[in-house]
Design an enzyme around this catalytic site. Structure first.
Site, PDB file in Angstrom:
ATOM      1  NE  ARG A 185      -2.612   0.913   3.536  1.00  0.00           N
ATOM      2  CZ  ARG A 185      -3.318   0.580   4.616  1.00  0.00           C
ATOM      3  NH1 ARG A 185      -4.537   0.104   4.498  1.00  0.00           N
ATOM      4  NH2 ARG A 185      -2.819   0.736   5.819  1.00  0.00           N
ATOM      5  CE  LYS A 230      -2.503   4.479   7.489  1.00  0.00           C
ATOM      6  NZ  LYS A 230      -3.747   5.024   8.015  1.00  0.00           N
ATOM      7  CD  GLU A 248     -11.885   5.284   4.438  1.00  0.00           C
ATOM      8  OE1 GLU A 248     -11.517   4.219   4.960  1.00  0.00           O
ATOM      9  OE2 GLU A 248     -11.139   5.984   3.737  1.00  0.00           O
TER      10      GLU A 248
HETATM   11  N1  PLP Z   1      -9.382   3.915   6.470  1.00  0.00           N
HETATM   12  C1  PLP Z   1      -8.626   4.908   6.937  1.00  0.00           C
HETATM   13  C2  PLP Z   1      -8.940   6.290   6.523  1.00  0.00           C
HETATM   14  C3  PLP Z   1      -7.552   4.636   7.810  1.00  0.00           C
HETATM   15  O1  PLP Z   1      -6.795   5.622   8.298  1.00  0.00           O
HETATM   16  C4  PLP Z   1      -7.295   3.306   8.172  1.00  0.00           C
HETATM   17  C5  PLP Z   1      -6.188   2.989   9.068  1.00  0.00           C
HETATM   18  O2  PLP Z   1      -5.151   2.594   8.664  1.00  0.00           O
HETATM   19  C6  PLP Z   1      -8.120   2.300   7.663  1.00  0.00           C
HETATM   20  C7  PLP Z   1      -9.149   2.639   6.811  1.00  0.00           C
HETATM   21  C8  PLP Z   1      -7.894   0.872   8.006  1.00  0.00           C
HETATM   22  O3  PLP Z   1      -6.837   0.314   7.298  1.00  0.00           O
HETATM   23  P1  PLP Z   1      -6.027  -0.906   7.881  1.00  0.00           P
HETATM   24  O4  PLP Z   1      -7.009  -1.970   8.185  1.00  0.00           O
HETATM   25  O5  PLP Z   1      -5.094  -1.278   6.798  1.00  0.00           O
HETATM   26  O6  PLP Z   1      -5.347  -0.405   9.099  1.00  0.00           O
HETATM   27  C1  COI Z   2      -4.381   2.746  11.765  1.00  0.00           C
HETATM   28  O1  COI Z   2      -5.362   2.063  12.031  1.00  0.00           O
HETATM   29  O2  COI Z   2      -3.229   2.272  11.705  1.00  0.00           O
HETATM   30  C2  COI Z   2      -4.534   4.136  11.461  1.00  0.00           C
HETATM   31  O3  COI Z   2      -3.807   4.605  10.672  1.00  0.00           O
HETATM   32  C3  COI Z   2      -5.561   4.894  12.139  1.00  0.00           C
HETATM   33  C4  COI Z   2      -5.087   6.176  12.765  1.00  0.00           C
HETATM   34  C5  COI Z   2      -4.257   5.972  13.996  1.00  0.00           C
HETATM   35  C6  COI Z   2      -4.527   7.139  11.803  1.00  0.00           C
END
Ligand code: PLP
Ligand code: COI
Length: 338
Positions: free
Chosen positions: A80, A183, A219
């Protein structure tokens, strides 16, 4: 090292032994080094500061039941971050280097991995920034890749306790062809103000709708949206402006393993009360049930008043069971640190 009260950890930063830092110059990354000081000496014209060349990732290391420490699906975060780096014209961090960096920094901070049974984990935060100077708008010629770690407990107090969310129709997070799918720090800066508004109103989390029509669910501010239908299907949103969540992918696989059908499709906000259970999912929040959502002064019920619905509880137990080494890791998601 000061003693840590492992059972009362929240989601907050704590200094650890060190972080790992790599620099990219003239087309190549250096070998990386462990650095004790949590400060960096950065050029005042670094593109990260002015033009937002700043990206991050988030994953966790767990101390398992057998005492070993593993990272959960680090290659997915690496992949990612490659997408993010490409979209923001930053130097790519190869998958092997990313995973090795996470391993090295966790190994150097094993004392900070919460003991098995406390429910905590070591949060691993890779960060990629343009550290070279530019004054015209252009990509930097130097990049810094850092992985820092910090021990964490639950993101929202109370573990599997449900939270209330709010839709703030006056704010969007990401445009359909913008940067919501990667991200970068800027996405989170844009969401800080509405986050404070939501908190003032008593809501720990905001739900974003699509920026074009405000009809479709995108989301939550820091996590994906998932719902369980009354006939037991797992539904999650399809949108070009959401972050592809690794937790969501994981839960989809666990749902399929348990015979639960998975649907990835546009979800209209109008459907919200048709679901039996709704949750936010992500590395930090794991699976957090959302049982009420406010929009425009109206409350929508989206789950049981207290506690958590049965399907979400099952999914939560499956993912945490694998992460803590209590259930077989049939998909090979845990990557040993040593
Ligand atoms: N959506 C957003 C905007 C986020 O900041 C996160 C956190 O990382 C997620 C979704 C969830 O992603 P992941 O499950 O890869 O942590
Ligand atoms: C995560 O779940 O790792 C996130 O990035 C959420 C937040 C702490 C920015």
């Amino acid at each position: 090292m000061k003693p840590i009260d492992w059972n009362s950890l929240g989601f907050a930063y704590m200094d650890t032994n060190c972080h790992i830092r790599y620099v990219w110059r003239d087309g190549a990354w250096d070998e990386g080094e462990l650095v004790v000081s949590p400060y960096i000496n950065l050029h005042i014209a670094a593109t990260a500061l002015h033009y937002g060349q700043a990206a991050f990732e988030g994953l966790k290391a767990f101390r398992r039941k057998d005492g070993k420490v593993s990272l959960f699906r680090p290659e997915e975060n690496a992949k990612r971050m490659l997408v993010t780096a490409e979209r923001t014209c930053m130097a790519p961090v190869p998958v092997d280097m990313f995973v090795d960096a996470c391993r090295r920094v966790v190994k150097a901070n094993l004392d900070y991995v919460p003991p098995y049974g406390t429910g905590g984990s070591l949060y691993v935060r890779p960060l990629l920034i343009g550290s070279g100077e530019q004054i015209g708008v252009a990509p930097a010629e130097e990049y810094t890749f850092i992985v820092l770690v910090t021990p964490v407990g639950p993101y929202y107090k109370g573990g599997l306790q449900a939270v209330k969310a709010i839709v703030l129709d006056g704010y969007d997070r990401a445009a359909p062809q913008g940067t919501g799918h990667i991200k970068i720090g800027g996405n989170y800066a844009a969401a800080l103000y509405p986050h404070l508004l939501a908190k003032e109103k008593g809501y720990p989390v905001e739900l974003y709708l699509d920026a074009k029509e405000h009809k479709w669910i995108d989301e939550f501010a820091t996590s994906n949206f998932l719902a369980i239908t009354k006939d037991g299907k797992y539904v999650t949103t399809k949108s070009s402006s959401i972050l592809p969540s690794i937790t969501n992918l994981t839960l989809q696989q666990l749902a399929k393993d348990a015979g639960i059908p998975v649907e990835i499709r546009p979800v209209a906000f109008d459907e919200i009360e048709d679901f039996a259970e709704v949750a936010a999912c992500g590395t930090a929040v794991v699976v957090t049930p959302v049982n009420e959502i406010e929009r425009g002064g109206k409350m929508y019920r989206t789950g049981p008043e207290i506690g958590c619905g049965p399907v979400l509880e099952q999914l939560y137990n499956s993912v945490q069971g694998i992460q803590y080494g209590e259930l077989p890791d049939v998909h090979g998601w845990n990557v040993d640190v040593e």
